[in-house]
Scaffold this active site. Structure first.
Site, PDB file in Angstrom:
ATOM      1  N   ARG A  23       0.839  -1.196   0.000  1.00  6.71           N
ATOM      2  CA  ARG A  23       0.000   0.000   0.000  1.00  6.71           C
ATOM      3  C   ARG A  23       0.873   1.245   0.000  1.00  6.71           C
ATOM      4  O   ARG A  23       1.726   1.404   0.870  1.00  6.71           O
ATOM      5  CB  ARG A  23      -0.934   0.006   1.204  1.00  6.71           C
ATOM      6  CG  ARG A  23      -1.807   1.226   1.251  1.00  6.71           C
ATOM      7  CD  ARG A  23      -2.674   1.259   2.500  1.00  6.71           C
ATOM      8  NE  ARG A  23      -3.457   2.490   2.527  1.00  6.71           N
ATOM      9  CZ  ARG A  23      -3.600   3.250   3.597  1.00  6.71           C
ATOM     10  NH1 ARG A  23      -3.034   2.902   4.744  1.00  6.71           N
ATOM     11  NH2 ARG A  23      -4.301   4.373   3.540  1.00  6.71           N
ATOM     12  N   HIS A  36      -3.597  10.767   0.783  1.00  6.45           N
ATOM     13  CA  HIS A  36      -2.995  10.497   2.088  1.00  6.45           C
ATOM     14  C   HIS A  36      -2.396  11.786   2.624  1.00  6.45           C
ATOM     15  O   HIS A  36      -1.212  11.891   2.920  1.00  6.45           O
ATOM     16  CB  HIS A  36      -1.937   9.388   1.999  1.00  6.45           C
ATOM     17  CG  HIS A  36      -1.659   8.714   3.314  1.00  6.45           C
ATOM     18  ND1 HIS A  36      -1.710   7.348   3.505  1.00  6.45           N
ATOM     19  CD2 HIS A  36      -1.316   9.239   4.514  1.00  6.45           C
ATOM     20  CE1 HIS A  36      -1.411   7.070   4.761  1.00  6.45           C
ATOM     21  NE2 HIS A  36      -1.166   8.191   5.396  1.00  6.45           N
ATOM     22  N   GLU A  54      -7.923   7.880   6.363  1.00  6.33           N
ATOM     23  CA  GLU A  54      -8.235   8.407   7.696  1.00  6.33           C
ATOM     24  C   GLU A  54      -8.937   9.775   7.640  1.00  6.33           C
ATOM     25  O   GLU A  54      -8.395  10.809   8.066  1.00  6.33           O
ATOM     26  CB  GLU A  54      -6.966   8.471   8.545  1.00  6.33           C
ATOM     27  CG  GLU A  54      -6.367   7.103   8.774  1.00  6.33           C
ATOM     28  CD  GLU A  54      -5.154   7.094   9.714  1.00  6.33           C
ATOM     29  OE1 GLU A  54      -4.663   8.170  10.083  1.00  6.33           O
ATOM     30  OE2 GLU A  54      -4.694   5.993  10.056  1.00  6.33           O
ATOM     31  N   ASN A  87      -7.658   1.123   9.767  1.00  2.98           N
ATOM     32  CA  ASN A  87      -6.386   1.449  10.425  1.00  2.98           C
ATOM     33  C   ASN A  87      -6.607   1.452  11.941  1.00  2.98           C
ATOM     34  O   ASN A  87      -7.443   2.217  12.446  1.00  2.98           O
ATOM     35  CB  ASN A  87      -5.894   2.833   9.983  1.00  2.98           C
ATOM     36  CG  ASN A  87      -5.606   2.901   8.497  1.00  2.98           C
ATOM     37  OD1 ASN A  87      -5.630   1.892   7.817  1.00  2.98           O
ATOM     38  ND2 ASN A  87      -5.317   4.098   8.000  1.00  2.98           N
ATOM     39  N   TYR A 115      -4.500   1.266  15.786  1.00  5.20           N
ATOM     40  CA  TYR A 115      -3.249   1.312  16.546  1.00  5.20           C
ATOM     41  C   TYR A 115      -3.449   1.093  18.035  1.00  5.20           C
ATOM     42  O   TYR A 115      -2.621   0.471  18.701  1.00  5.20           O
ATOM     43  CB  TYR A 115      -2.554   2.664  16.351  1.00  5.20           C
ATOM     44  CG  TYR A 115      -2.012   2.874  14.971  1.00  5.20           C
ATOM     45  CD1 TYR A 115      -2.784   3.478  13.971  1.00  5.20           C
ATOM     46  CD2 TYR A 115      -0.738   2.433  14.643  1.00  5.20           C
ATOM     47  CE1 TYR A 115      -2.288   3.655  12.695  1.00  5.20           C
ATOM     48  CE2 TYR A 115      -0.238   2.606  13.366  1.00  5.20           C
ATOM     49  CZ  TYR A 115      -1.021   3.223  12.396  1.00  5.20           C
ATOM     50  OH  TYR A 115      -0.536   3.397  11.129  1.00  5.20           O
ATOM     51  N   GLU A 121      -3.578  -0.456   8.047  1.00  4.84           N
ATOM     52  CA  GLU A 121      -2.519   0.016   8.951  1.00  4.84           C
ATOM     53  C   GLU A 121      -2.691  -0.599  10.334  1.00  4.84           C
ATOM     54  O   GLU A 121      -3.773  -0.537  10.883  1.00  4.84           O
ATOM     55  CB  GLU A 121      -2.540   1.545   9.116  1.00  4.84           C
ATOM     56  CG  GLU A 121      -2.089   2.310   7.918  1.00  4.84           C
ATOM     57  CD  GLU A 121      -2.151   3.803   8.147  1.00  4.84           C
ATOM     58  OE1 GLU A 121      -1.936   4.251   9.299  1.00  4.84           O
ATOM     59  OE2 GLU A 121      -2.449   4.532   7.180  1.00  4.84           O
ATOM     60  N   TRP A 174       1.783  -1.146   9.344  1.00  8.37           N
ATOM     61  CA  TRP A 174       2.376   0.186   9.239  1.00  8.37           C
ATOM     62  C   TRP A 174       3.607   0.200  10.103  1.00  8.37           C
ATOM     63  O   TRP A 174       3.513   0.084  11.328  1.00  8.37           O
ATOM     64  CB  TRP A 174       1.420   1.295   9.714  1.00  8.37           C
ATOM     65  CG  TRP A 174       2.045   2.634   9.498  1.00  8.37           C
ATOM     66  CD1 TRP A 174       2.836   3.335  10.381  1.00  8.37           C
ATOM     67  CD2 TRP A 174       2.003   3.415   8.305  1.00  8.37           C
ATOM     68  NE1 TRP A 174       3.263   4.487   9.805  1.00  8.37           N
ATOM     69  CE2 TRP A 174       2.782   4.571   8.527  1.00  8.37           C
ATOM     70  CE3 TRP A 174       1.384   3.268   7.071  1.00  8.37           C
ATOM     71  CZ2 TRP A 174       2.956   5.555   7.568  1.00  8.37           C
ATOM     72  CZ3 TRP A 174       1.552   4.229   6.106  1.00  8.37           C
ATOM     73  CH2 TRP A 174       2.326   5.377   6.362  1.00  8.37           C
ATOM     74  N   GLU A 216       6.802  10.797  10.616  1.00  7.62           N
ATOM     75  CA  GLU A 216       5.558  10.539  11.350  1.00  7.62           C
ATOM     76  C   GLU A 216       4.858  11.846  11.663  1.00  7.62           C
ATOM     77  O   GLU A 216       4.591  12.208  12.814  1.00  7.62           O
ATOM     78  CB  GLU A 216       5.822   9.733  12.610  1.00  7.62           C
ATOM     79  CG  GLU A 216       4.578   9.419  13.456  1.00  7.62           C
ATOM     80  CD  GLU A 216       3.402   8.862  12.663  1.00  7.62           C
ATOM     81  OE1 GLU A 216       3.637   8.041  11.743  1.00  7.62           O
ATOM     82  OE2 GLU A 216       2.263   9.239  12.947  1.00  7.62           O
TER      83      GLU A 216
HETATM   84  C1  LIG Z   1      -3.995  18.203  19.737  1.00  9.31           C
HETATM   85  C2  LIG Z   1      -4.211  16.754  20.094  1.00  9.31           C
HETATM   86  O1  LIG Z   1      -3.553  15.932  19.144  1.00  9.31           O
HETATM   87  C3  LIG Z   1      -3.427  14.658  19.608  1.00  9.31           C
HETATM   88  C4  LIG Z   1      -2.736  13.837  18.524  1.00  9.31           C
HETATM   89  O2  LIG Z   1      -3.778  13.012  17.977  1.00  9.31           O
HETATM   90  C5  LIG Z   1      -3.411  12.095  17.040  1.00  9.31           C
HETATM   91  C6  LIG Z   1      -4.327  11.102  16.761  1.00  9.31           C
HETATM   92  C7  LIG Z   1      -4.025  10.147  15.828  1.00  9.31           C
HETATM   93  C8  LIG Z   1      -2.786  10.182  15.202  1.00  9.31           C
HETATM   94  C9  LIG Z   1      -2.462   9.126  14.256  1.00  9.31           C
HETATM   95  C10 LIG Z   1      -1.247   8.904  13.648  1.00  9.31           C
HETATM   96  N1  LIG Z   1      -1.422   7.770  12.966  1.00  9.31           N
HETATM   97  C11 LIG Z   1      -0.398   7.030  12.209  1.00  9.31           C
HETATM   98  C12 LIG Z   1      -0.569   7.472  10.786  1.00  9.31           C
HETATM   99  N2  LIG Z   1      -1.804   6.910  10.192  1.00  9.31           N
HETATM  100  C13 LIG Z   1      -1.611   7.179   8.775  1.00  9.31           C
HETATM  101  C14 LIG Z   1      -0.141   7.014   8.532  1.00  9.31           C
HETATM  102  O3  LIG Z   1       0.306   8.139   7.819  1.00  9.31           O
HETATM  103  C15 LIG Z   1       0.525   6.972   9.913  1.00  9.31           C
HETATM  104  O4  LIG Z   1       1.658   7.808   9.948  1.00  9.31           O
HETATM  105  N3  LIG Z   1      -2.663   7.328  13.080  1.00  9.31           N
HETATM  106  N4  LIG Z   1      -3.308   8.153  13.904  1.00  9.31           N
HETATM  107  C16 LIG Z   1      -1.868  11.192  15.471  1.00  9.31           C
HETATM  108  C17 LIG Z   1      -2.180  12.153  16.397  1.00  9.31           C
END
Ligand SMILES: CCOCCOc1ccc(-c2cn(C[C@@H]3NC[C@@H](O)[C@H]3O)nn2)cc1
Length: 446
Positions: A77, A121, A166, A293, A295, A352, A398, A405
């Site tokens: 992917r 994305h 997402e 996805n 986590y 993911e 992932w 990141e």
């Molecule tokens: C102000 C508050 O903020 C809090 C942060 O809140 C989040 C929530 C969720 C994420 C998050 C990151 N990822 C991984 C990615 N998915 C797609 C792919 O590109 C990966 O790199 N999934 N969810 C990050 C931050």
């Protein structure tokens, strides 16, 4: 010891995304994206990191594909950088960008790896953002043109498509919480954007039905919330938190309407949705596959006035990965079971799942045993979901590579392959070797 065995034809893969791995942001005719702008804005990304070079996969993709072949994955992917195809978002096509992705996809196919392509994305062309971005309905049309071009151009080469990755991150994380590009903090704006994203998804699906070949879907992310107690107020608060990720996006696509209780909740916050005639019919066209996805999950309880949903996530001591997310494999099973109950037997690909552990290279090795343990725990939950009847067709971890990141920059590592971001050297981690053996066997020992 227990043997955890997967179906013979289960597809194993890995996932990445353009802005996180490609680099070469000013090469090959590429236009600016909102993540170029955001990452170069002081204070937005840890350490001031940006995607200018990343893993340099734009130049090193043949090496990456050789690693994928050695790993034994059958599906990979990746995402298309929209501004590499349409530098201004619409209008003139950048032929260099089109050629790049043909060369890339041809290399995948030559190595017997099936491409799974994410159209969006998160790297919106900045030129569209300058006109309001996803808040402007014109961006829906622009996405439809981009998607149509890609379906026609790659017909016969790519047969698994995902429209939006997402949408919760694109709308609420990026325009209400302000953590990702473009970094707005406006609930009405974010909610409007969430609707426009779904309309854009539906437009791409309708175009695909006319032009494309293969299967199409989208890839929502979800975080599980376990009620702290069996008090109704805790249960309802967690249901609201889960619905923000699941029902808010899945109900329109699968049932043609938004969840009433969330619409009412947003209305009480002064937030309304402007739905044009035909929007819901467009959004709810049938899709062929669903990317999921997952986590992490948390324990939550009711707390009046806390956050958007009177919901307080509480730390009861679950082990966490290096990015601070709970390790909660039970939530993976519970979420997948909920999807089957509420949305039926749509073929699901886990697009993911993985862990952030920032182990470094020592004597040529990366002993990321914690990542292997995370993968085992989550694959056990996945197997439980499969055995309980959830229609899961594949699992893509992932990520293949450590990469950018987002707001966490390069410190947070999710890859099976370690990247030295100074030399761009790739080093197979212990988890790479474990995943390779598991794919070869289609089982692992617990
Ligand atoms: C102000 C508050 O903020 C809090 C942060 O809140 C989040 C929530 C969720 C994420 C998050 C990151 N990822 C991984 C990615 N998915 C797609 C792919 O590109 C990966 O790199 N999934 N969810 C990050 C931050």
């Amino acid at each position: 010891m227990a043997i955890i065995k997967f179906p013979e034809h289960f597809k194993w893969g890995a996932a990445t995304a353009a802005y996180q791995i490609e680099g070469a942001v000013k090469e090959g005719g590429r236009g600016e994206s909102i993540w170029d702008r955001f990452s170069h804005t002081p204070g937005k990304v840890i350490n001031g990191d940006n995607g200018d070079i990343a893993c340099d996969s734009y130049h090193l993709y043949r090496e990456d594909i050789a690693l994928m072949k050695d790993l034994g994955i059958s599906v990979y992917r990746f995402s298309i950088s929209w501004p590499r195809i349409f530098p201004e978002g619409i209008g003139k096509v950048n032929e260099e960008g089109v050629k790049y992705y043909h060369d890339f996809v041809d290399e995948l196919l030559h190595n017997g790896i099936e491409p799974m392509c994410t159209l969006y994305h998160w790297d919106l062309p900045q030129a569209l953002q300058d006109k309001g971005g996803w808040a402007n309905r014109e961006t829906i049309e622009a996405f439809g043109q981009y998607a149509s071009f890609m379906f026609q151009e790659f017909k016969g080469k790519i047969s698994k498509w995902l429209t939006i990755n997402e949408p919760w991150c694109v709308s609420f994380l990026s325009n209400y919480l302000g953590a990702h590009a473009p970094g707005n903090k406006d609930l009405q704006l974010a909610t409007t954007i969430s609707h426009h994203l779904l309309v854009a998804h539906g437009l791409a699906v309708s175009q695909f039905r006319k032009i494309g070949e293969g299967e199409i879907g989208f890839a929502p992310n979800l975080e599980w919330l376990e009620p702290f107690s069996n008090k109704e107020e805790d249960i309802q608060a967690c249901n609201r938190g889960i619905a923000w990720f699941i029902e808010w996006f899945m109900d329109p696509v699968f049932h043609g309407k938004y969840p009433e209780f969330l619409l009412d909740w947003f209305k009480d916050k002064g937030v309304t949705l402007s739905i044009d005639e035909g929007d819901m019919e467009q959004i709810s066209q049938p899709i062929d596959i669903l990317g999921i996805n997952y986590y992490t999950g948390s324990v939550g309880r009711y707390k009046e006035g806390e956050g958007l949903f009177d919901l307080e996530p509480i730390d009861i001591g679950y082990a966490k990965t290096d990015i601070g997310w709970n390790i909660y494999p039970e939530g993976f099973y519970k979420a997948l079971h909920k999807l089957k109950v509420q949305y039926g037997d749509i073929p699901i690909y886990i697009t993911e799942n993985g862990a952030c552990y920032n182990d470094e290279v020592e004597n040529g090795e990366v002993k990321d045993t914690r990542r292997i343990e995370y993968l085992k725990q989550h694959l056990i939950s996945l197997k439980r979901a499969i055995d309980s009847g959830v229609n899961i067709q594949g699992y893509l971890t992932w990520s293949l590579l450590d990469n950018f990141e987002w707001a966490e920059g390069y410190d947070m590592r999710f890859g099976l392959i370690h990247i030295n971001f100074k030399t761009l050297a790739r080093t197979k981690k212990d988890s790479y070797f474990w995943y390779k053996q598991m794919i070869g066997n289609t089982w692992f020992e617990r």
